[in-house]
Design a protein around this motif. Structure first.
Motif, PDB file in Angstrom:
ATOM      1  N   PHE A 156       0.878  -1.167   0.000  1.00  0.00           N
ATOM      2  CA  PHE A 156       0.000   0.000   0.000  1.00  0.00           C
ATOM      3  C   PHE A 156       0.916   1.217   0.000  1.00  0.00           C
ATOM      4  O   PHE A 156       1.555   1.512   1.006  1.00  0.00           O
ATOM      5  N   THR A 157       0.989   1.912  -1.129  1.00  0.00           N
ATOM      6  CA  THR A 157       1.975   2.989  -1.279  1.00  0.00           C
ATOM      7  C   THR A 157       1.494   4.345  -0.792  1.00  0.00           C
ATOM      8  O   THR A 157       2.291   5.234  -0.545  1.00  0.00           O
ATOM      9  N   GLY A 158       0.180   4.542  -0.732  1.00  0.00           N
ATOM     10  CA  GLY A 158      -0.358   5.875  -0.510  1.00  0.00           C
ATOM     11  C   GLY A 158      -0.608   6.539  -1.853  1.00  0.00           C
ATOM     12  O   GLY A 158      -0.462   5.917  -2.905  1.00  0.00           O
ATOM     13  N   ARG A 159      -0.965   7.798  -1.798  1.00  0.00           N
ATOM     14  CA  ARG A 159      -1.324   8.533  -3.021  1.00  0.00           C
ATOM     15  C   ARG A 159      -0.093   9.198  -3.628  1.00  0.00           C
ATOM     16  O   ARG A 159       0.735   9.758  -2.906  1.00  0.00           O
ATOM     17  N   PHE A 160       0.004   9.145  -4.937  1.00  0.00           N
ATOM     18  CA  PHE A 160       1.071   9.822  -5.669  1.00  0.00           C
ATOM     19  C   PHE A 160       0.467  10.610  -6.816  1.00  0.00           C
ATOM     20  O   PHE A 160      -0.605  10.270  -7.326  1.00  0.00           O
ATOM     21  N   GLU A 161       1.182  11.647  -7.240  1.00  0.00           N
ATOM     22  CA  GLU A 161       0.799  12.446  -8.407  1.00  0.00           C
ATOM     23  C   GLU A 161       2.040  12.696  -9.246  1.00  0.00           C
ATOM     24  O   GLU A 161       3.161  12.461  -8.800  1.00  0.00           O
ATOM     25  N   GLY A 162       1.830  13.193 -10.450  1.00  0.00           N
ATOM     26  CA  GLY A 162       2.940  13.609 -11.301  1.00  0.00           C
ATOM     27  C   GLY A 162       3.875  12.467 -11.648  1.00  0.00           C
ATOM     28  O   GLY A 162       3.458  11.329 -11.862  1.00  0.00           O
ATOM     29  N   ILE A 163       5.158  12.782 -11.699  1.00  0.00           N
ATOM     30  CA  ILE A 163       6.188  11.821 -12.100  1.00  0.00           C
ATOM     31  C   ILE A 163       6.187  10.596 -11.194  1.00  0.00           C
ATOM     32  O   ILE A 163       6.356   9.463 -11.661  1.00  0.00           O
ATOM     33  N   GLU A 164       5.968  10.788  -9.893  1.00  0.00           N
ATOM     34  CA  GLU A 164       5.962   9.639  -8.976  1.00  0.00           C
ATOM     35  C   GLU A 164       4.821   8.679  -9.296  1.00  0.00           C
ATOM     36  O   GLU A 164       4.992   7.468  -9.221  1.00  0.00           O
ATOM     37  N   LEU A 165       3.659   9.195  -9.667  1.00  0.00           N
ATOM     38  CA  LEU A 165       2.555   8.326 -10.068  1.00  0.00           C
ATOM     39  C   LEU A 165       2.905   7.593 -11.364  1.00  0.00           C
ATOM     40  O   LEU A 165       2.713   6.386 -11.482  1.00  0.00           O
ATOM     41  N   LEU A 166       3.423   8.324 -12.326  1.00  0.00           N
ATOM     42  CA  LEU A 166       3.788   7.703 -13.603  1.00  0.00           C
ATOM     43  C   LEU A 166       4.830   6.609 -13.408  1.00  0.00           C
ATOM     44  O   LEU A 166       4.836   5.615 -14.142  1.00  0.00           O
ATOM     45  N   ALA A 167       5.704   6.773 -12.437  1.00  0.00           N
ATOM     46  CA  ALA A 167       6.730   5.759 -12.171  1.00  0.00           C
ATOM     47  C   ALA A 167       6.100   4.399 -11.866  1.00  0.00           C
ATOM     48  O   ALA A 167       6.626   3.361 -12.266  1.00  0.00           O
ATOM     49  N   TRP A 168       4.964   4.400 -11.175  1.00  0.00           N
ATOM     50  CA  TRP A 168       4.294   3.126 -10.862  1.00  0.00           C
ATOM     51  C   TRP A 168       3.770   2.455 -12.122  1.00  0.00           C
ATOM     52  O   TRP A 168       3.752   1.232 -12.232  1.00  0.00           O
ATOM     53  N   TYR A 169       3.322   3.247 -13.105  1.00  0.00           N
ATOM     54  CA  TYR A 169       2.850   2.660 -14.362  1.00  0.00           C
ATOM     55  C   TYR A 169       3.989   1.971 -15.110  1.00  0.00           C
ATOM     56  O   TYR A 169       3.766   1.035 -15.869  1.00  0.00           O
ATOM     57  N   ASN A 170       5.222   2.426 -14.908  1.00  0.00           N
ATOM     58  CA  ASN A 170       6.377   1.763 -15.517  1.00  0.00           C
ATOM     59  C   ASN A 170       6.691   0.442 -14.823  1.00  0.00           C
ATOM     60  O   ASN A 170       7.302  -0.442 -15.418  1.00  0.00           O
ATOM     61  N   ILE A 171       6.317   0.300 -13.577  1.00  0.00           N
ATOM     62  CA  ILE A 171       6.671  -0.876 -12.777  1.00  0.00           C
ATOM     63  C   ILE A 171       5.669  -2.004 -12.949  1.00  0.00           C
ATOM     64  O   ILE A 171       6.041  -3.176 -13.041  1.00  0.00           O
ATOM     65  N   GLY A 172       4.396  -1.669 -12.997  1.00  0.00           N
ATOM     66  CA  GLY A 172       3.365  -2.705 -13.104  1.00  0.00           C
ATOM     67  C   GLY A 172       3.441  -3.438 -14.432  1.00  0.00           C
ATOM     68  O   GLY A 172       3.727  -2.855 -15.472  1.00  0.00           O
ATOM     69  N   GLN A 173       3.192  -4.746 -14.373  1.00  0.00           N
ATOM     70  CA  GLN A 173       3.123  -5.543 -15.597  1.00  0.00           C
ATOM     71  C   GLN A 173       1.685  -5.907 -15.934  1.00  0.00           C
ATOM     72  O   GLN A 173       1.349  -6.152 -17.079  1.00  0.00           O
ATOM     73  N   LEU A 174       0.855  -5.929 -14.911  1.00  0.00           N
ATOM     74  CA  LEU A 174      -0.561  -6.218 -15.079  1.00  0.00           C
ATOM     75  C   LEU A 174      -1.324  -5.212 -14.232  1.00  0.00           C
ATOM     76  O   LEU A 174      -1.023  -5.033 -13.052  1.00  0.00           O
ATOM     77  N   PHE A 175      -2.306  -4.561 -14.836  1.00  0.00           N
ATOM     78  CA  PHE A 175      -3.127  -3.588 -14.127  1.00  0.00           C
ATOM     79  C   PHE A 175      -4.506  -4.200 -13.932  1.00  0.00           C
ATOM     80  O   PHE A 175      -5.045  -4.819 -14.854  1.00  0.00           O
ATOM     81  N   VAL A 176      -5.072  -4.024 -12.739  1.00  0.00           N
ATOM     82  CA  VAL A 176      -6.408  -4.551 -12.458  1.00  0.00           C
ATOM     83  C   VAL A 176      -7.310  -3.416 -11.987  1.00  0.00           C
ATOM     84  O   VAL A 176      -6.951  -2.660 -11.082  1.00  0.00           O
ATOM     85  N   LEU A 177      -8.485  -3.317 -12.623  1.00  0.00           N
ATOM     86  CA  LEU A 177      -9.518  -2.371 -12.205  1.00  0.00           C
ATOM     87  C   LEU A 177     -10.773  -3.181 -11.887  1.00  0.00           C
ATOM     88  O   LEU A 177     -11.539  -3.528 -12.785  1.00  0.00           O
TER      89      LEU A 177
END
Length: 185
Positions: free
Chosen positions: A120-141
């Motif tokens: 559980f990372t907490g909330r991120f915005e901007g570059i820090e949020l985008l960094a998580w999109y680079n890390i994930g291989q599978l996204f679940v909604l």
């Protein structure tokens, strides 16, 4: 009566320049894909920092980004993940966001004995949020209801496969067996 812009900066500029009485809204779904991809590239150093900081080297990373509220269906995601991680112990579930369900979800992860595999990372915005999109291989909604879900588009632009609730408007962006799958939450 109002104005919708594709960036916070544009909305702020119009509000200041024309002294708008009504709010100018920021609507990220209409963001330019090429600019978003460029920003993902700019976020790569932060992605590497997060990988080191959270010991994610060699891990399979499943990502969720959003508000931690009941309608998002994160309780079911945790149960599903608890079953899946038995077969793939080197998998991490990364939950980016904040909300009133955080105490319940952290307790649930503990009860399911997966607290070491859930971040559980907490909330991120901007570059820090985008960094998580680079890390994930599978996204679940796993939302029970979702008007669109800009996070699906962002995850796809980040190169992730997406498992998307059939109740999310963004499920139209998912092509089963090509870039992900659609499921009934």
């Amino acid at each position: 009566n109002g104005l919708i812009g594709d960036s916070r900066e544009i909305a702020d500029w119009y509000k200041k320049t024309y002294q708008k009485k009504n709010d100018c809204l920021f609507f990220p779904i209409i963001t330019n894909d090429d600019i978003f991809r460029k920003d993902l590239t700019l976020a790569l150093p932060q992605s590497h920092n997060f990988i080191r900081q959270y010991k994610l080297e060699g891990k399979k990373c499943i990502l969720f980004v959003g508000r931690l509220v009941k309608i998002k269906g994160l309780d079911r995601l945790l149960v599903a993940f608890a079953n899946a991680v038995k077969a793939e112990p080197e998998t991490k579930l990364i939950i980016v966001g904040e909300g009133d369900q955080l105490p319940l979800l952290t307790a649930m992860a503990r009860e399911l004995d997966i607290e070491d595999q859930v971040l559980f990372t907490g909330r991120f915005e901007g570059i820090e949020l985008l960094a998580w999109y680079n890390i994930g291989q599978l996204f679940v909604l796993p939302s029970h209801s979702e008007a669109f879900g800009a996070v699906v588009k962002e995850a796809l632009l980040g190169g992730q496969r997406v498992l998307c609730s059939s109740y999310a408007g963004a499920s139209e962006k998912v092509e089963p067996l090509k870039n992900g799958g659609i499921f009934n939450p």
